[in-house]
Design a protein around this motif. Structure first.
Motif, PDB file in Angstrom:
ATOM      1  N   ALA B  13      34.374  36.139  42.535  1.00 57.85           N
ATOM      2  CA  ALA B  13      35.391  35.105  42.759  1.00 57.85           C
ATOM      3  C   ALA B  13      36.372  35.062  41.596  1.00 57.85           C
ATOM      4  O   ALA B  13      37.582  34.940  41.788  1.00 57.85           O
ATOM      5  CB  ALA B  13      34.713  33.744  42.937  1.00 57.85           C
ATOM      6  N   VAL B  14      35.837  35.218  40.370  1.00 60.81           N
ATOM      7  CA  VAL B  14      36.718  35.218  39.195  1.00 60.81           C
ATOM      8  C   VAL B  14      37.683  36.401  39.270  1.00 60.81           C
ATOM      9  O   VAL B  14      38.889  36.269  39.026  1.00 60.81           O
ATOM     10  CB  VAL B  14      35.881  35.261  37.894  1.00 60.81           C
ATOM     11  N   LEU B  15      37.148  37.559  39.649  1.00 59.43           N
ATOM     12  CA  LEU B  15      37.992  38.754  39.775  1.00 59.43           C
ATOM     13  C   LEU B  15      39.081  38.546  40.834  1.00 59.43           C
ATOM     14  O   LEU B  15      40.247  38.895  40.631  1.00 59.43           O
ATOM     15  CB  LEU B  15      37.143  39.970  40.160  1.00 59.43           C
ATOM     16  N   ALA B  16      38.679  37.958  41.964  1.00 60.45           N
ATOM     17  CA  ALA B  16      39.642  37.741  43.051  1.00 60.45           C
ATOM     18  C   ALA B  16      40.751  36.804  42.595  1.00 60.45           C
ATOM     19  O   ALA B  16      41.936  37.034  42.871  1.00 60.45           O
ATOM     20  CB  ALA B  16      38.926  37.180  44.278  1.00 60.45           C
ATOM     21  N   LEU B  17      40.369  35.747  41.855  1.00 57.11           N
ATOM     22  CA  LEU B  17      41.381  34.817  41.355  1.00 57.11           C
ATOM     23  C   LEU B  17      42.287  35.509  40.340  1.00 57.11           C
ATOM     24  O   LEU B  17      43.499  35.276  40.315  1.00 57.11           O
ATOM     25  CB  LEU B  17      40.711  33.582  40.735  1.00 57.11           C
ATOM     26  N   ALA B  18      41.692  36.387  39.516  1.00 62.81           N
ATOM     27  CA  ALA B  18      42.498  37.131  38.547  1.00 62.81           C
ATOM     28  C   ALA B  18      43.531  37.993  39.279  1.00 62.81           C
ATOM     29  O   ALA B  18      44.698  38.066  38.879  1.00 62.81           O
ATOM     30  CB  ALA B  18      41.602  38.005  37.671  1.00 62.81           C
ATOM     31  N   TYR B  19      43.094  38.618  40.376  1.00 60.39           N
ATOM     32  CA  TYR B  19      44.000  39.429  41.182  1.00 60.39           C
ATOM     33  C   TYR B  19      45.144  38.589  41.729  1.00 60.39           C
ATOM     34  O   TYR B  19      46.309  38.997  41.693  1.00 60.39           O
ATOM     35  CB  TYR B  19      43.189  40.076  42.303  1.00 60.39           C
ATOM     36  N   LEU B  20      44.814  37.363  42.181  1.00 58.39           N
ATOM     37  CA  LEU B  20      45.851  36.484  42.719  1.00 58.39           C
ATOM     38  C   LEU B  20      46.877  36.109  41.643  1.00 58.39           C
ATOM     39  O   LEU B  20      48.057  35.940  41.940  1.00 58.39           O
ATOM     40  CB  LEU B  20      45.221  35.213  43.291  1.00 58.39           C
ATOM     41  N   PHE B  21      46.396  35.989  40.403  1.00 55.06           N
ATOM     42  CA  PHE B  21      47.299  35.518  39.354  1.00 55.06           C
ATOM     43  C   PHE B  21      47.994  36.641  38.594  1.00 55.06           C
ATOM     44  O   PHE B  21      48.900  36.381  37.809  1.00 55.06           O
ATOM     45  CB  PHE B  21      46.549  34.609  38.382  1.00 55.06           C
ATOM     46  N   LEU B  22      47.567  37.890  38.835  1.00 59.55           N
ATOM     47  CA  LEU B  22      48.166  39.011  38.095  1.00 59.55           C
ATOM     48  C   LEU B  22      49.703  39.034  38.207  1.00 59.55           C
ATOM     49  O   LEU B  22      50.394  39.037  37.180  1.00 59.55           O
ATOM     50  CB  LEU B  22      47.548  40.336  38.574  1.00 59.55           C
ATOM     51  N   PRO B  23      50.274  39.003  39.435  1.00 57.74           N
ATOM     52  CA  PRO B  23      51.743  39.044  39.517  1.00 57.74           C
ATOM     53  C   PRO B  23      52.401  37.818  38.887  1.00 57.74           C
ATOM     54  O   PRO B  23      53.495  37.930  38.336  1.00 57.74           O
ATOM     55  CB  PRO B  23      52.024  39.066  41.019  1.00 57.74           C
ATOM     56  N   ILE B  24      51.697  36.676  38.940  1.00 53.94           N
ATOM     57  CA  ILE B  24      52.276  35.461  38.372  1.00 53.94           C
ATOM     58  C   ILE B  24      52.365  35.604  36.861  1.00 53.94           C
ATOM     59  O   ILE B  24      53.371  35.229  36.243  1.00 53.94           O
ATOM     60  CB  ILE B  24      51.424  34.222  38.741  1.00 53.94           C
TER      61      ILE B  24
END
Lengths: 287, 266
Positions: B13-24
């Motif tokens: 879940a942490v990795l998935a959230l990191a992926y979501l925030f990468l472009p931001i």
């Protein structure tokens, strides 16, 4: 008394009237004009209606590759989004505790950055001088002149990312509603954890899977921004064609026909999908 | 084994959230970039100057202004129209409710290009010049369905005994609505309004088909992206993001606080 009764009957219609009028005038009527346009012929700005069914034949035969590509990209992106989102939604629903809403906010938050800016950020991330391309080249997955930008992979990655909340949110809603006691009951009856998941949790979350797939696939199939910003004309989807036929070429009849073919194709796929998922659910519950 | 699986899922879940925030993270970081050329794609030094002059790039200020005006107006009107529809659908049984439901649902499943194109066809047929007005019409249109769905969810879980209590105590229908119903469904209406605002300020596709010569912020970004990407774009993008997230965070903390206070009182 009778008057009062009649007034009561009118209330829902009075509440509905302004909003439904808006939907009728600016959604239903435009669709009718679009349908008429798809059967017209002529050059901008003079089009004449005349049952020109040839528009549909031309639209399909000329732009078949873009149609097929749209379906493929959207299907792959939807599948990846499902695989990425399900464990995340599961984690928030079952392990989020008091902070569920906060985690949900974290999922939605990135999408408050304008769509186009997000996609431009992916342009930066996937660029030829970026860390990802350099690393992949170093490891040997990409050749020394290999790129990510301007490939199908980049377009699909962009689509997957941009529509992810449409997958996570419905999955979360249906997982959140799963009654924990049912899972406990399955485990009390000696089902292993994976088996309890396969037999209880997963089937109960299927409505969420259905909604998520639908809400992701439809905008993905009609998208043109990712192909435009992350791809080249070789990655163009049907959305790119519709957009340029309307706004650059101004061949409205062809563009209108393309729009209807797109809608019809989506409708058929959705019905087929509903059928598959429906029957599967039936068989699961009967075993 | 249980411990491992628990933490595998958390790590995922942490990795998935990191992926979501990468472009931001990229968007925010590059708002401090000092690009050498016209394109803001490679890192070439930290600077505050983009944040000091967010409207330095010609056209960006007026475009943002148009976007905010559109978002305010369209979310306001759509929230009123949509709330009325939701009230009718949940509170009354009437002939045509199935058709109404359908008409609410279909726009949400129509691809944006098709919706944009159909509106364009309408305006061309009626010889209506495209501009602020046509964009506003379009934004209200796509927002209505989302408002109905959001407000309806709140109304369905509504305890009608509270209204009956008010009526038993002598309030007429109108007073009951204003003093009991409306305050109770207000969080749903507010959420719907916020959603509509967010959808409007972010919309590109439908706006692109119906803008005429008017430029919204997303249209500005699109036009700019062909010839240049000034870091001011990232500044405005980051600012909208921060404002929206702060607002939602405050809302969540407030609801949590109220829930806990409510629990204590009960």
């Amino acid at each position: 008394m009778r008057l009062l009764h009649r007034q009561k009957g009118a209330i829902p219609y009075m509440l509905l009237a302004p909003g439904m009028a808006w939907l009728l005038v600016f959604f239903v009527v435009p669709m009718w004009y679009l349908a008429k346009m798809s059967l017209s012929s002529g050059l901008f700005p003079l089009f004449n209606f005349g049952w020109a069914w040839g528009n549909f034949h031309d639209a399909i035969s000329l732009y078949k590759p873009q149609f097929v590509r749209s379906g493929q990209y959207a299907a792959i992106a939807t599948a990846i989004a499902l695989v990425v989102s399900y464990p995340l939604a599961y984690w928030i629903a079952f392990r989020g505790g008091r902070w569920k809403n906060l985690f949900l906010l974290l999922v939605i938050a990135p999408f408050f950055v304008t769509y186009l800016i997000r996609t431009l950020a992916w342009q930066t991330i996937l660029s030829d001088n970026g860390v990802i391309v350099k690393t992949l080249q170093h490891v040997g997955i990409l050749g020394s002149d290999g790129r990510l930008l301007a490939t199908s992979a980049a377009v699909i990655a962009g689509i997957t990312y941009n529509f992810l909340p449409f997958m996570v949110l419905p999955l979360y809603v249906s997982l959140e509603q799963v009654d924990q006691r049912l899972i406990e009951a399955a485990e009390d009856l000696y089902a292993s954890k994976p088996r309890a998941f396969m037999r209880v949790t997963l089937p109960l979350s299927l409505p969420g899977v259905f909604a998520g797939v639908l809400l992701t696939f439809i905008p993905a199939a009609g998208d043109f921004i990712n192909a435009q910003l992350l791809g080249t004309p070789r990655q163009y989807m049907i959305g790119n064609v519709i957009q340029s036929e309307f706004l650059a070429v101004r061949d409205y009849p062809t563009a209108a026909a393309l729009s209807f073919v797109l809608m019809a194709a989506i409708l058929v796929l959705v019905l087929v999908f509903a059928r598959i998922l429906g029957t599967e659910r039936l068989t699961v519950s009967h075993v | 084994m249980r411990w491992v699986r628990r933490h595998v899922l958390t790590a995922y879940a942490v990795l998935a959230l990191a992926y979501l925030f990468l472009p931001i993270a990229v968007v925010v970081a590059f708002s401090f970039n000092n690009p050498k050329g016209r394109f803001n794609f490679t890192w070439s030094g930290f600077t505050w100057k983009n944040w000091e002059n967010p409207f330095a790039f010609p056209g960006i200020g007026p475009a943002l202004r148009v976007s905010i005006e559109l978002a305010l107006l369209s979310s306001l009107i759509a929230t009123v129209l949509g709330t009325l529809i939701a009230l009718a659908l949940v509170r009354y049984r009437f002939r045509g409710s199935a058709t109404t439901n359908m008409l609410i649902f279909i726009p949400m499943t129509t691809p944006e290009v098709v919706m944009g194109a159909s509106l364009l066809t309408l305006f061309v047929n009626w010889r209506i010049a495209q501009g602020f007005g046509t964009i506003l019409i379009a934004h209200i249109l796509f927002n209505i369905s989302y408002v109905v769905v959001t407000v309806r969810a709140r109304l369905v879980g509504f305890d009608r005994h509270l209204e009956e209590a008010a009526m038993d105590l002598g309030a007429n229908e109108w007073v009951t609505f204003l003093r009991v119903t409306l305050p109770l469904i207000m969080p749903g209406i507010l959420a719907a309004g916020l959603l509509a605002f967010a959808l409007s300020i972010d919309d590109f596709v439908i706006t692109y088909f119906n803008a005429g010569a008017t430029t919204t912020f997303p249209l500005f970004v699109w036009g700019a992206a062909r010839v240049a990407t000034p870091p001011q774009i990232n500044v405005i993008g980051t600012a909208i993001f921060v404002v929206a997230v702060t607002g939602m965070l405050a809302n969540i903390l407030f609801q949590n606080y109220r829930a806990r206070k409510g629990a204590v009182l009960a």
